[in-house]
Design an enzyme around this catalytic site. Structure first.
Site, PDB file in Angstrom:
ATOM      1  N   HIS A   1      -5.275  -8.174   4.539  1.00  8.72           N
ATOM      2  CA  HIS A   1      -5.245  -7.341   5.748  1.00  8.72           C
ATOM      3  C   HIS A   1      -6.295  -6.221   5.663  1.00  8.72           C
ATOM      4  O   HIS A   1      -7.115  -6.053   6.567  1.00  8.72           O
ATOM      5  CB  HIS A   1      -3.838  -6.759   5.904  1.00  8.72           C
ATOM      6  CG  HIS A   1      -3.658  -5.794   7.034  1.00  8.72           C
ATOM      7  ND1 HIS A   1      -2.890  -6.075   8.140  1.00  8.72           N
ATOM      8  CD2 HIS A   1      -4.146  -4.544   7.232  1.00  8.72           C
ATOM      9  CE1 HIS A   1      -2.926  -5.046   8.976  1.00  8.72           C
ATOM     10  NE2 HIS A   1      -3.665  -4.093   8.432  1.00  8.72           N
ATOM     11  N   GLU A   2      -6.292  -5.496   4.571  1.00  6.07           N
ATOM     12  CA  GLU A   2      -7.215  -4.356   4.462  1.00  6.07           C
ATOM     13  C   GLU A   2      -8.667  -4.821   4.413  1.00  6.07           C
ATOM     14  O   GLU A   2      -9.549  -4.159   4.953  1.00  6.07           O
ATOM     15  CB  GLU A   2      -6.890  -3.495   3.239  1.00  6.07           C
ATOM     16  CG  GLU A   2      -5.461  -2.950   3.167  1.00  6.07           C
ATOM     17  CD  GLU A   2      -4.960  -2.309   4.448  1.00  6.07           C
ATOM     18  OE1 GLU A   2      -5.774  -1.781   5.217  1.00  6.07           O
ATOM     19  OE2 GLU A   2      -3.734  -2.355   4.697  1.00  6.07           O
TER      20      GLU A   2
HETATM   21  N1  BES Z   1      -4.702   1.221   8.786  1.00  2.00           N
HETATM   22  C1  BES Z   1      -3.454   0.946   8.194  1.00  2.00           C
HETATM   23  C2  BES Z   1      -2.887   2.106   7.415  1.00  2.00           C
HETATM   24  C3  BES Z   1      -2.314   3.197   8.259  1.00  2.00           C
HETATM   25  C4  BES Z   1      -1.090   3.037   8.841  1.00  2.00           C
HETATM   26  C5  BES Z   1      -2.981   4.385   8.458  1.00  2.00           C
HETATM   27  C6  BES Z   1      -0.565   4.030   9.632  1.00  2.00           C
HETATM   28  C7  BES Z   1      -2.467   5.371   9.246  1.00  2.00           C
HETATM   29  C8  BES Z   1      -1.246   5.205   9.831  1.00  2.00           C
HETATM   30  C9  BES Z   1      -3.552  -0.243   7.264  1.00  2.00           C
HETATM   31  O1  BES Z   1      -4.561  -1.131   7.541  1.00  2.00           O
HETATM   32  C10 BES Z   1      -2.280  -1.010   7.391  1.00  2.00           C
HETATM   33  O2  BES Z   1      -2.050  -1.565   8.421  1.00  2.00           O
HETATM   34  N2  BES Z   1      -1.453  -1.004   6.362  1.00  2.00           N
HETATM   35  C11 BES Z   1      -0.190  -1.678   6.390  1.00  2.00           C
HETATM   36  C12 BES Z   1      -0.156  -2.832   5.455  1.00  2.00           C
HETATM   37  C13 BES Z   1      -0.444  -4.141   6.103  1.00  2.00           C
HETATM   38  C14 BES Z   1      -0.272  -5.268   5.133  1.00  2.00           C
HETATM   39  C15 BES Z   1       0.377  -4.435   7.331  1.00  2.00           C
HETATM   40  C16 BES Z   1       0.871  -0.674   5.942  1.00  2.00           C
HETATM   41  O3  BES Z   1       0.512   0.380   5.491  1.00  2.00           O
HETATM   42  O4  BES Z   1       2.038  -1.002   6.063  1.00  2.00           O
HETATM   43 ZN    ZN Z   2      -4.196  -2.341   9.139  1.00  2.86          ZN
END
Ligand code: BES
Ligand code: ZN
Length: 948
Positions: free
Chosen positions: A380-381
């Site tokens: 994902h990242e």
């Molecule tokens: N961009 C997000 C992280 C994020 C989340 C930043 C909320 C600011 C606020 C990252 O790409 C993401 O989506 N992370 C997920 C994990 C993913 C496997 C679904 C998470 O943090 O749960």
């Molecule tokens: Zn994300």
């Protein structure tokens, strides 16, 4: 799919559980010349909504305007206050390049910084308007083209810094220089400190987390995704420390106690993707076939746990290069495990940060579900490095372009690395979560209006991620995989190093496919909710009618262009068509020929929404429903369709569009199921039924639980507690799901076995009788009998918690500590959340474990400790507290009581979550009423209990 080990996953159908809290900005005001007014310790939203501390009049902010003024708009004359209350910064000046120098002090937990920003002024103005928060700006240091500003005004509500110069600024580029300092906070946002142990000593790590709007807490900047600029960073750190940033090191010198590291200049990028990590770290390294260097950094001693993630990372970069038709844009990629981390992971350009459980895997000590979670998270990242970082949403309204796509494409990647994981079937977990949240009146469209920075964090929710990913899957199915991929690749190429809106994507897809994509897709992205398609058989025709589906049973007014698919008696031939109006009918003579004779039964069945690729539900007439149930029992249906059928039935029952009696009969038809994904949906539906029965039919709850045990026991017995040699991934995932369910449903034998194994484990942590996968079931079993006067198992669990240095184990223990009927024990567990023993990133584990039996105690605790919770957990994470506690209830009176309480404890950062939770409480209350009026429920339960 197990996403519970990340904060976002735990939020389920709600917003991201960010553990963020912040003190109020400390800045000299306009004429204050360095006067500091601190308001530390207050919650983020509370602080931002007060004008205390700023040298400005305390007038309410003016009405917000969603759209930014276009570049070249009229000159900004007048006073600094004219910039207040705007959703976005003015566009008359934009940053091109930031030169940033930061010196974190890891002992004092402070930092100092200097920024030199090349700014292009495009229209006459005497102002520069940029974001800042929680920083102390050195007023005297500010220069633009050698000019000192006449006014320096900070507006804390808006988190903007307005610099007013005496005269209009020359058009074109000039350099703005500012010195500032700040605190390495404990709130996991902006520039913060994380704690870890090194050779028995507690150490600090300096880490950034800028998404969504927290770069402004580290340096003054134009903190919006569309203001892309180049970044050239320099860090000053102690010589023994590892210091990482987005780009590779360009130059490094040591002078006395300071190591100065300058990094290569970045390509054009958004502020929310800038990142820094400083700490004592070690790494392992790999390289992609294209020659990109990839590293996984961890605390000293844990780097070998990074091997699995490194492997997935290298493979992902390679796959995405082909898929997006563009090479990985940066010279290196680092992935770092951070001990305190608000989300699950963050896609910072070239420096991706993760909480430990989302990156570190150890064959001996990690659960199988962690492995999958890590693979999905890394994929994902890394998808964001293209979708998000290279091409960035133009504004937060288009956040779903980032998150929906990364969610969808991470499944595509993981499916190609681990085909045996059946990840697309598990993808229906996402679709389920999206459908669940989007059945609320308090849901929102995928493209959601954002008026203020404090609204952004709450939309990292099941709409942006899961509905977003699901409608992409729907579209890909409609267009075909190859056409879709080609169009995506040209979209990436077209908008590389720039920004895009949702309609930009539709335009490219339309151009490449020749199909009217925009019309089709806007019904899904600009409109909240989704339809239920009612299906009726009438001779050779299948009559279809769409209506908005709402869990509270009310009729909605939405209308969608629905890509309908239908299979009849077989998967070989399918019907596809677009349902454009309210109703239509489908001539099924051609496919019906495979169905056998509908009247005589035979192989007759019709399934709509084949493999659940559409984001809608289906309600069948009695005849079609009966035929489907027969097909299900005779194993004619795909795994995805089996999941869709039970999920739709669950939702329809909840909305009182179908009886619980019918749902129970349907559930019973799954009693020979053996597949992990199907059973994990059966499991969540079962636990939901057990939970609602406690209130709806107290007299019957024991029998209903017995029935659900009858359903889940056979596959559990088949798997047993002990893993078989070389068993497959999905069986390893299934075992804990079933054992945990059986323990929760009160299955005596499972509980006793859990207690027995726990007893052995307490004395021998290495026993093969309790590997990580089955530990949670055993912990829950042990907790079941704990009381204040019989608390040895509780003490044992706390000991396991305290002795473990693994994040996964700690989370596992925390998630079981409230599984107890003794309210004093529950209180003791909840109060751990105010101690240093529980990292605030882990609070949600404890809340997740709360149960219906002790809900009154929990609510009293929440109410009584609200100020403390606010202080420690701040705005967005409070949403998690609200959701987990409120949704334990199912009565209108309680909903009213909650409303009264929160009427005087408002905060815009959890407003949406609160409304959604209240709505869920009322939906459950209505469901209860419906269940109570079902005449045949008790009889059916008895009948099924006696049945084969
Ligand atoms: N961009 C997000 C992280 C994020 C989340 C930043 C909320 C600011 C606020 C990252 O790409 C993401 O989506 N992370 C997920 C994990 C993913 C496997 C679904 C998470 O943090 O749960
Ligand atoms: Zn994300």
């Amino acid at each position: 799919m197990q996403r519970a080990s990340t904060a976002r996953g735990a939020a389920g159908s709600g917003a991201v559980l960010l553990l963020v809290l912040v003190s109020v900005a400390v800045l000299p005001g306009a004429s204050g010349g360095g006067r500091k007014t601190a308001l530390g310790g207050e919650a983020r939203g509370v602080a931002r909504y007060s004008n205390k501390g700023a040298n400005v009049e305390a007038a309410p902010p003016p009405r917000r305007t969603p759209a930014p003024p276009a570049a070249g708009s009229p000159p900004a004359a007048g006073s600094p206050a004219q910039f207040r209350g705007q959703a976005r910064l003015p566009r008359f000046a934009a940053p091109r390049r930031y030169e940033l120098r930061l010196r974190p002090d890891l002992v004092a937990c402070t930092f100092t910084g200097a920024a030199a920003v090349t700014v292009a002024v495009s229209a006459p103005t005497r102002f520069l308007v940029l974001n800042a928060a929680d920083l102390t700006v050195d007023r005297a240091s500010i220069r633009f083209r050698d000019l000192a500003p006449k006014e320096v005004v900070f507006f804390p509500d808006d988190e903007i810094l307005v610099l007013g110069f005496a005269n209009n600024l020359p058009l074109g580029e000039g350099v703005l220089s500012i010195k500032f300092n700040g605190t390495l906070n404990d709130q996991m946002r902006g520039f913060y400190r994380s704690k870890y142990h090194y050779k028995g000593q507690m150490k600090n790590m300096a880490v950034t987390q800028f998404e969504s709007v927290d770069a402004r807490r580290c340096f003054p900047c134009w903190d919006e995704p569309a203001f892309k600029a180049k970044f050239k960073l320099t860090l000053e750190v102690p010589p023994g420390m590892v210091a990482l940033s987005n780009m590779p090191i360009a130059n490094q010198t040591v002078t006395g106690p300071i190591k100065t590291i300058s990094y290569q200049e970045s390509p054009l990028m958004s502020t929310y993707l800038v990142a820094i990590v400083v700490g004592l770290l070690e790494y392992i390294e790999g390289v992609t076939p294209e020659g990109t260097r990839v590293r996984v950094y961890t605390q000293v001693g844990k780097s070998n746990h990074g091997k699995f993630a490194l492997d997935v990372g290298v493979k992902s970069l390679h796959l995405y290069k082909d898929y997006f038709g563009t090479p990985y844009p940066l010279p290196k990629l680092d992935m770092v495990a951070i001990p305190d981390f608000a989300a699950g992971a963050m896609e910072n350009y070239g420096l991706v940060t993760y909480r430990e459980v989302a990156l570190l895997f150890d064959e001996e000590s990690s659960a199988e579900s962690s492995k999958q979670n890590i693979a999905i998270t890394v994929a994902h990242e890394l998808a964001h490095q293209w979708f998000g970082n290279l091409v960035t949403m133009e504004w937060w309204t288009h956040l779903w372009l980032n998150e929906g796509f990364a969610t969808w494409v991470s499944h595509l990647a993981v499916d190609s690395f681990f085909p045996q994981w059946n990840i697309w079937t598990q993808f229906l977990d996402a679709t389920t979560a999206g459908l669940k949240l989007d059945s609320l009146e308090e849901s929102h469209p995928i493209e959601v209006e954002i008026h203020h920075a404090n609204e952004v964090d709450e939309i990292f929710d099941a709409i942006s991620y899961d509905k977003g990913a699901s409608v992409i899957r729907m579209l890909q199915n409609y267009l075909g995989a190859e056409r879709f991929q080609k169009a995506l690749a040209s979209y990436i190429q077209k908008f590389a190093y720039s920004n895009a809106k949702t309609e930009d994507l539709w335009a490219v897809l339309e151009e490449k496919s020749g199909e009217p994509i925009k019309n089709l897709m806007t019904t899904w992205t600009k409109q909240q909710g989704y339809p239920v398609v009612n299906a009726k058989l009438n001779g050779n025709y299948l009559e279809l009618e769409q209506a908005q589906f709402l869990s509270d049973g009310s009729p909605g007014h939405g209308m969608w262009i629905v890509p309908v698919t239908a299979g009849c008696g077989s998967y070989d031939m399918q019907k596809k068509f677009l349902l454009k109006g309210k109703s239509d009918r489908l001539d099924i003579r051609d496919i019906a020929s495979q169905c056998g004779n509908q009247e005589k039964g035979g192989n007759f069945w019709i399934k709509l929404n084949i493999n659940q690729t559409g984001f809608y539900r289906v309600q069948y007439d009695d005849k079609l429903a009966a035929a489907l149930q027969t097909a299900l029992q005779s194993k004619k249906l795909s795994l995805m369709d089996k999941i869709g059928i039970v999920e739709d039935s669950h939702a329809l029952s909840m909305a009182c569009k179908q009886t619980l009696t019918t749902l129970l009969r349907l559930l019973y038809a799954y009693r020979e199921e053996a597949d992990y994904s199907v059973l994990s949906h059966i499991n969540t539906v079962s636990l939901s039924v057990a939970k609602i029965s406690v209130d709806a039919t107290p007299g019957l709850v024991g029998d209903i639980k017995q029935l659900l045990i009858k359903l889940l026991l056979p596959p559990a017995v088949k798997l047993g507690w002990d893993p078989k040699n070389s068993e497959n991934h999905l069986d390893a995932l299934l075992r804990p799901v079933l054992l945990v369910a059986l323990v929760k449903l009160g299955h005596d034998k499972s509980i006793n076995e859990g207690i027995r194994r726990f007893g052995i484990f307490v004395h021998d942590r290495n026993t093969s009788l309790l590997p990580p996968d089955t530990r949670k079931a055993a912990y829950l079993a042990a907790m079941q009998n704990v009381t204040t006067s019989y608390r040895s198992a509780y003490n044992d669990l706390l000991k396991v918690y305290r002795e473990s240095d693994e994040a996964e184990e700690k989370g596992r223990v925390l998630s079981t500590l409230c599984h107890c009927k003794d309210k004093n024990i529950v209180l003791e567990s909840l109060n751990l959340l105010f101690t240093d023993e529980v990292r605030s990133q882990d609070a949600y584990y404890v809340l997740q474990g709360l149960g219906v039996e002790t809900r009154e105690t929990t609510w009293l605790w929440l109410k009584g400790n609200w100020d403390r919770i606010t202080k420690k957990y701040g705005g967005t994470q409070q949403g998690g507290f609200i959701r987990y506690v409120l949704t334990l209830f199912a009565s209108n009176e309680k909903a009213a009581e909650f409303s009264r309480f929160f009427a005087t404890h408002k905060n815009p950062e959890f407003e949406r979550t609160l409304k959604q939770s209240l709505e869920n409480v009322r939906i459950n209350a209505r469901w209860i009423q419906g269940i109570r009026s079902e005449p045949r429920l008790a009889q059916t339960v008895q009948e099924l209990l006696r049945g084969p």
